[in-house]
Enzyme design. Sequence first.
Site, short mmCIF file in Angstrom:
data_model
loop_
_atom_site.label_atom_id
_atom_site.label_comp_id
_atom_site.label_asym_id
_atom_site.label_seq_id
_atom_site.Cartn_x
_atom_site.Cartn_y
_atom_site.Cartn_z
N GLY A 34 0.82 -1.21 0.00
CA GLY A 34 0.00 0.00 0.00
C GLY A 34 0.85 1.26 0.00
O GLY A 34 0.53 2.25 -0.67
N THR A 35 1.94 1.23 0.75
CA THR A 35 2.79 2.43 0.83
C THR A 35 3.35 2.78 -0.55
O THR A 35 3.30 3.95 -0.97
CB THR A 35 3.95 2.18 1.83
OG1 THR A 35 3.37 1.95 3.11
CG2 THR A 35 4.90 3.36 1.89
N ASN B 95 -7.93 4.48 8.63
CA ASN B 95 -7.39 3.33 9.35
C ASN B 95 -7.49 3.45 10.87
O ASN B 95 -7.43 2.46 11.56
CB ASN B 95 -5.93 3.10 8.95
CG ASN B 95 -5.12 4.37 8.96
OD1 ASN B 95 -5.49 5.38 8.36
ND2 ASN B 95 -3.99 4.36 9.64
N GLN C 46 -7.78 0.28 3.58
CA GLN C 46 -8.65 -0.23 4.64
C GLN C 46 -10.04 -0.59 4.12
O GLN C 46 -10.75 -1.39 4.73
CB GLN C 46 -8.77 0.77 5.79
CG GLN C 46 -7.48 1.00 6.55
CD GLN C 46 -7.00 -0.24 7.33
OE1 GLN C 46 -7.77 -1.16 7.62
NE2 GLN C 46 -5.72 -0.26 7.67
N CYS D 151 1.62 2.03 12.31
CA CYS D 151 2.80 2.83 11.99
C CYS D 151 3.16 3.76 13.14
O CYS D 151 4.31 4.11 13.33
CB CYS D 151 2.55 3.67 10.74
SG CYS D 151 2.06 2.68 9.37
N1 PLP Z 1 -2.78 3.22 3.75
C1 PLP Z 1 -3.53 2.87 4.81
C2 PLP Z 1 -4.85 3.53 5.03
C3 PLP Z 1 -3.09 1.89 5.70
O1 PLP Z 1 -3.83 1.56 6.76
C4 PLP Z 1 -1.82 1.28 5.46
C5 PLP Z 1 -1.28 0.28 6.39
O2 PLP Z 1 -1.57 0.29 7.56
C6 PLP Z 1 -1.09 1.67 4.32
C7 PLP Z 1 -1.60 2.64 3.50
C8 PLP Z 1 0.24 1.07 4.01
O3 PLP Z 1 0.13 -0.21 3.45
P1 PLP Z 1 1.35 -1.23 3.50
O4 PLP Z 1 1.45 -1.70 4.93
O5 PLP Z 1 0.99 -2.33 2.55
O6 PLP Z 1 2.57 -0.50 3.05
#
Ligand code: PLP
Length: 385
Positions: A69-70, A153, A181, A327
């Site tokens: 996601g990042t 989230n 999410q 995070c």
């Molecule tokens: N965006 C949201 C809303 C998230 O909750 C998260 C992870 O907690 C991410 C992005 C990041 O995703 P990833 O852990 O796959 O990098």
Amino acid sequence: MIFLDAAATTPVRREVLDAMWPYLTGEFGNPSSHHSLGEAAAAALADAHAAVASVLGCRAGEVTFTSGGTEADNLAVKGIALARQASDPQLNRVVVSAIEHPAVEESARYLERFHGFAVDVVPVDATGLVTPEALAAVLGPETALVSVMYANNEVGTVQPIADLAALARAHGIPFHTDAVQAAGWLPLDVKGLGVDALSISGHKLGAPKGCGVLYVRGRTRIEPLVHGGGQERGRRSGTENVAGAVGLATALTLAQRDQAGLEERVAGLRDGFVGAVLDGVPGAVLTGHPTKRLPSVASFCFPGTSGESVLLELERQGVVCSSGSACAAGSDAPSTVLTALGIPAEVAQTAVRFSFASSVSAADLEAAAQAVLAAVASVRTLGRA
Ligand code: PLP
């Protein structure tokens, strides 16, 4: 143990692991290789693109696999903003909501630090909603991109994405949404949502950590962030994580198959849990929107405690949850999401988030609610605020 931290991550589903297994073992080819092993890997990757596209209601070529996601958020925010700025140097502002995940927020700040962009932050109301009026107030002729998350989230508030995206479109501005999410819970039909880009992460859905997807509408120009061999139609170079792509596609397909009735069932259980906690814990406050929220998230502030102490006490009682986003876990700073909702810093520090997997049971949530009552009472008695 009762695991109520599914918004942080989920275990890999058995069916997902089974689907991935061949591509980690016998069918280990590189999709760029021109022999039979490579061709088998390329075919699996093409099937994964098609499966994700079928869930999103888009074309396979509009799906880019990423490392999570990042990376999907980084690629969307930086990639689209930089491509627009390259086509017209006046397009040098990006709009993000006040409650974005750091993957979006920090990408916007990077554009500000290194590429001459200004960042316009759309405020949210006390329930975490971005209203079309608030968005309209920050859009301008220099706006290169708007990014507003689908569901938050930390508090679970669900945004009116179709309305917000329509507004951006009326101004000719591309719209990205972080659906990390929302995936598995809410409709992901990109045409219905009217978005130009949408991010998903595998590990919130029963696929492994380290795989994600960025949907980018065909016409949208996007500058790649990772340069190299031109994989993923030049949008994301690097030998593809074939097994991860297959796993994510499988998880997304299963989630869509199982979605009928899921929202209603889990929302009913959540409401029972929320009611039990609010009734049993004096002063407890539910954060986020009362109705426009993910079925899977219930987050509270428990004034007169510290969220971290409640977490420790809950874990002793066999309930695992989180004080906010994974995070930010362990950080002393109050959540920027909660402070953006107007919650005072000292109250924000008492936050606890419970997030449920689709398999959550009534018995687990009844036991968890009793544990919350006991944990908060114990922390308050011991004065571990
Ligand atoms: N965006 C949201 C809303 C998230 O909750 C998260 C992870 O907690 C991410 C992005 C990041 O995703 P990833 O852990 O796959 O990098």
